[in-house]
Design a protein around this motif. Structure first.
Motif, PDB file in Angstrom:
ATOM      1  N   ALA A  79     -12.098 -11.546  -6.702  1.00 17.46           N
ATOM      2  CA  ALA A  79     -12.614  -9.971  -6.520  1.00 17.46           C
ATOM      3  C   ALA A  79     -14.007  -9.446  -5.837  1.00 17.46           C
ATOM      4  O   ALA A  79     -14.270  -8.655  -4.973  1.00 17.46           O
ATOM      5  CB  ALA A  79     -11.604  -9.045  -7.668  1.00 17.46           C
ATOM      6  N   LEU A 138      -6.667 -11.796   0.529  1.00 16.97           N
ATOM      7  CA  LEU A 138      -8.000 -10.269  -0.317  1.00 16.97           C
ATOM      8  C   LEU A 138      -7.911 -10.146   0.863  1.00 16.97           C
ATOM      9  O   LEU A 138      -8.420  -8.416   0.783  1.00 16.97           O
ATOM     10  CB  LEU A 138      -7.926 -11.735  -0.880  1.00 16.97           C
ATOM     11  CG  LEU A 138      -7.619 -12.117  -1.948  1.00 16.97           C
ATOM     12  CD1 LEU A 138      -8.574 -12.294  -3.094  1.00 16.97           C
ATOM     13  CD2 LEU A 138      -6.836 -10.909  -2.854  1.00 16.97           C
ATOM     14  N   ARG A 161     -10.172  -0.345  -7.855  1.00 19.55           N
ATOM     15  CA  ARG A 161      -9.003  -0.821  -7.000  1.00 19.55           C
ATOM     16  C   ARG A 161      -7.959  -1.719  -8.028  1.00 19.55           C
ATOM     17  O   ARG A 161      -6.962  -2.125  -6.858  1.00 19.55           O
ATOM     18  CB  ARG A 161      -9.427  -1.981  -5.274  1.00 19.55           C
ATOM     19  CG  ARG A 161     -10.670  -0.539  -4.261  1.00 19.55           C
ATOM     20  CD  ARG A 161      -9.520   0.317  -3.486  1.00 19.55           C
ATOM     21  NE  ARG A 161      -9.064  -0.871  -2.997  1.00 19.55           N
ATOM     22  CZ  ARG A 161      -9.328  -0.886  -1.514  1.00 19.55           C
ATOM     23  NH1 ARG A 161     -10.761  -0.914  -1.340  1.00 19.55           N
ATOM     24  NH2 ARG A 161      -8.589  -2.042  -0.284  1.00 19.55           N
ATOM     25  N   CYS A 200     -14.892 -10.659  -2.162  1.00 20.04           N
ATOM     26  CA  CYS A 200     -14.405 -10.198  -1.398  1.00 20.04           C
ATOM     27  C   CYS A 200     -14.315  -8.388  -1.619  1.00 20.04           C
ATOM     28  O   CYS A 200     -13.603  -7.701  -0.929  1.00 20.04           O
ATOM     29  CB  CYS A 200     -12.542 -10.843  -1.518  1.00 20.04           C
ATOM     30  SG  CYS A 200     -12.302 -12.418  -1.146  1.00 20.04           S
ATOM     31  N   ARG A 260       0.628  -1.186   0.101  1.00 19.02           N
ATOM     32  CA  ARG A 260       0.129   0.160  -0.036  1.00 19.02           C
ATOM     33  C   ARG A 260       0.654   1.209  -0.167  1.00 19.02           C
ATOM     34  O   ARG A 260       0.561   2.194  -1.014  1.00 19.02           O
ATOM     35  CB  ARG A 260      -1.225  -0.097   1.176  1.00 19.02           C
ATOM     36  CG  ARG A 260      -1.504   1.135   1.471  1.00 19.02           C
ATOM     37  CD  ARG A 260      -2.138   1.417   2.897  1.00 19.02           C
ATOM     38  NE  ARG A 260      -0.782   1.433   3.839  1.00 19.02           N
ATOM     39  CZ  ARG A 260      -1.423   1.489   4.847  1.00 19.02           C
ATOM     40  NH1 ARG A 260      -2.350   0.782   5.694  1.00 19.02           N
ATOM     41  NH2 ARG A 260      -0.275   1.757   6.254  1.00 19.02           N
ATOM     42  N   ARG A 282      -7.577  -5.987   1.222  1.00 15.34           N
ATOM     43  CA  ARG A 282      -8.761  -5.041   1.070  1.00 15.34           C
ATOM     44  C   ARG A 282      -8.678  -3.912   1.843  1.00 15.34           C
ATOM     45  O   ARG A 282      -8.398  -2.204   1.447  1.00 15.34           O
ATOM     46  CB  ARG A 282     -10.169  -6.085   0.717  1.00 15.34           C
ATOM     47  CG  ARG A 282     -10.377  -4.637   0.489  1.00 15.34           C
ATOM     48  CD  ARG A 282     -12.423  -5.465   0.580  1.00 15.34           C
ATOM     49  NE  ARG A 282     -12.603  -6.034   2.006  1.00 15.34           N
ATOM     50  CZ  ARG A 282     -12.899  -7.005   2.524  1.00 15.34           C
ATOM     51  NH1 ARG A 282     -13.794  -7.567   1.804  1.00 15.34           N
ATOM     52  NH2 ARG A 282     -12.788  -7.562   3.511  1.00 15.34           N
ATOM     53  N   ASP A 283      -8.780  -4.148   3.780  1.00 18.48           N
ATOM     54  CA  ASP A 283      -9.288  -4.144   4.043  1.00 18.48           C
ATOM     55  C   ASP A 283      -7.994  -2.354   5.087  1.00 18.48           C
ATOM     56  O   ASP A 283      -8.081  -1.987   4.947  1.00 18.48           O
ATOM     57  CB  ASP A 283      -9.433  -4.579   5.865  1.00 18.48           C
ATOM     58  CG  ASP A 283     -10.680  -5.414   5.174  1.00 18.48           C
ATOM     59  OD1 ASP A 283     -11.390  -5.127   4.995  1.00 18.48           O
ATOM     60  OD2 ASP A 283     -10.438  -6.482   6.476  1.00 18.48           O
ATOM     61  N   ILE A 289     -13.731  -5.983  -3.786  1.00 20.39           N
ATOM     62  CA  ILE A 289     -12.683  -5.788  -4.107  1.00 20.39           C
ATOM     63  C   ILE A 289     -13.411  -5.198  -5.563  1.00 20.39           C
ATOM     64  O   ILE A 289     -13.552  -5.983  -6.535  1.00 20.39           O
ATOM     65  CB  ILE A 289     -11.860  -6.428  -4.857  1.00 20.39           C
ATOM     66  CG1 ILE A 289     -11.531  -6.520  -3.171  1.00 20.39           C
ATOM     67  CG2 ILE A 289     -10.550  -5.479  -5.306  1.00 20.39           C
ATOM     68  CD1 ILE A 289     -10.366  -7.851  -3.005  1.00 20.39           C
TER      69      ILE A 289
END
Length: 330
Positions: free
Chosen positions: A309, A277, A318, A312, A255, A281-282, A314
């Motif tokens: 994706a 995943l 993103r 989950c 990130r 994401r979080d 996403i």
């Protein structure tokens, strides 16, 4: 002169077989038939006389496909494969947003098809671009590219891009992450590429602490764009447990350094697992949904990654391969 309909049918059959992960010999039979009839000057006469199977490389099945396509019909075998093609239950919106694929191999390393054939299949699927990411030199079992061979490949890609525009092949590499976190290719070459996928392929059972340091060091390299199949796991028939590392620390580094976490779409990888995943994401990571294709039909494995994706949570905003080729190369 080759019959365009017959060539197209044979190639599409090979594509669907590759997507099914069918045995290599079955795929080769159809690709070999393309090569054979592409050299023929008397195809009409051979079809009319039923003498196609006299040719080395043409069997009963491929002869039937050629004959039906030559008559203007959809070959029965091709229609059967089309009918059997799976429709994904999830991920259609994500799939529609993808403009390219960040991870694909050619016969320059361990892929089975030439660069032009991979690119043509990506274009046929509706992609605007495909990143060519053959392996780096340390992976000798996969015929990884030395710096010299990679430079030669860049010239080939440049020539193909002039011919295939507006479709574009992005220059790239799947570079090995060495045990100390270094990257297995010259820094100046990595700096010149459009897409650098960094992956661990060796010492997968390294203890968690050094593996974490190794992966974080690679992610911090300014040339890295994507962290490939991060756990290294294999699922299905040929199983391999996932590597252990501090996922929170690795994904936080992704990130903070704008490195995408790959959602690897290969059915034998599906890496990372859903719980990782969700963590990425979080933490606010971006992602790259990649086929990791080694054959043209495998480029369509993106459906698997798109489905995961969506499951989950996403969305396309993103996912970096919703960007244009120009945005990716920049």
């Amino acid at each position: 002169m080759a019959d365009d309909a017959a060539v197209s049918a044979l190639r599409e059959i090979a594509f669907w077989l590759e997507k099914q992960n069918a045995p290599t010999y079955r795929v080769r039979a159809f690709r070999r038939a393309v090569a054979v009839i592409s050299e023929l000057s008397d195809l009409d006469r051979r079809v009319e006389s039923g003498r196609l199977t006299d040719l080395d490389g043409i069997g009963r099945t491929t002869a039937a496909v050629i004959t039906e396509a030559h008559a203007g019909d959809t070959p029965g075998y091709l229609q059967k494969l089309r009918d059997e093609a799976e429709t994904p239950e999830h991920g259609e919106a994500v799939r529609a947003a993808l403009r390219g694929d960040c991870h694909a191999h050619s016969d320059w390393s361990d892929g089975g098809s030439p660069i032009a054939e991979m690119a043509a299949a990506a274009r046929w699927l509706g992609h605007e671009w495909m990143a060519l990411t053959d392996h780096s030199p340390r992976l000798t079992i996969a015929r990884g590219l030395s710096a010299e061979r990679l430079r030669e490949q860049l010239e080939v890609v440049a020539a193909l891009n002039r011919h295939m525009a507006p479709f574009r092949i992005l220059t790239g590499i799947e570079v090995d992450i060495l045990s100390d976190g270094g990257l297995d290719q010259d820094e100046d070459l990595l700096a010149s590429l459009d897409v650098v996928v960094a992956s661990v392929h060796s010492e997968l059972r390294m203890e968690a602490a050094p593996m974490t340091r190794r992966m974080v060091a690679a992610v911090r390299n300014p040339h890295v764009d994507v962290l490939g199949h991060c756990t290294g796991r294999l699922v299905g028939g040929r199983r391999r447990p996932q590597s252990t590392f501090d996922a929170r620390e690795v994904f936080t580094a992704c990130r903070d350094h704008d490195v995408a976490v790959e959602i690897n779409s290969r059915p034998d990888r599906l890496d990372p697992p859903r719980e990782l995943l969700g963590l990425a994401r979080d933490l606010g990571c971006v992602f790259s949904i990649d086929s990791d294709a080694h054959a043209p039909g495998q480029l369509d494995w993106l459906d698997h990654g798109c489905s995961r994706a969506e499951e989950c949570g996403i969305g396309p905003d993103r996912i970096i391969n919703t960007r244009s080729a120009e945005e990716m190369s920049a």
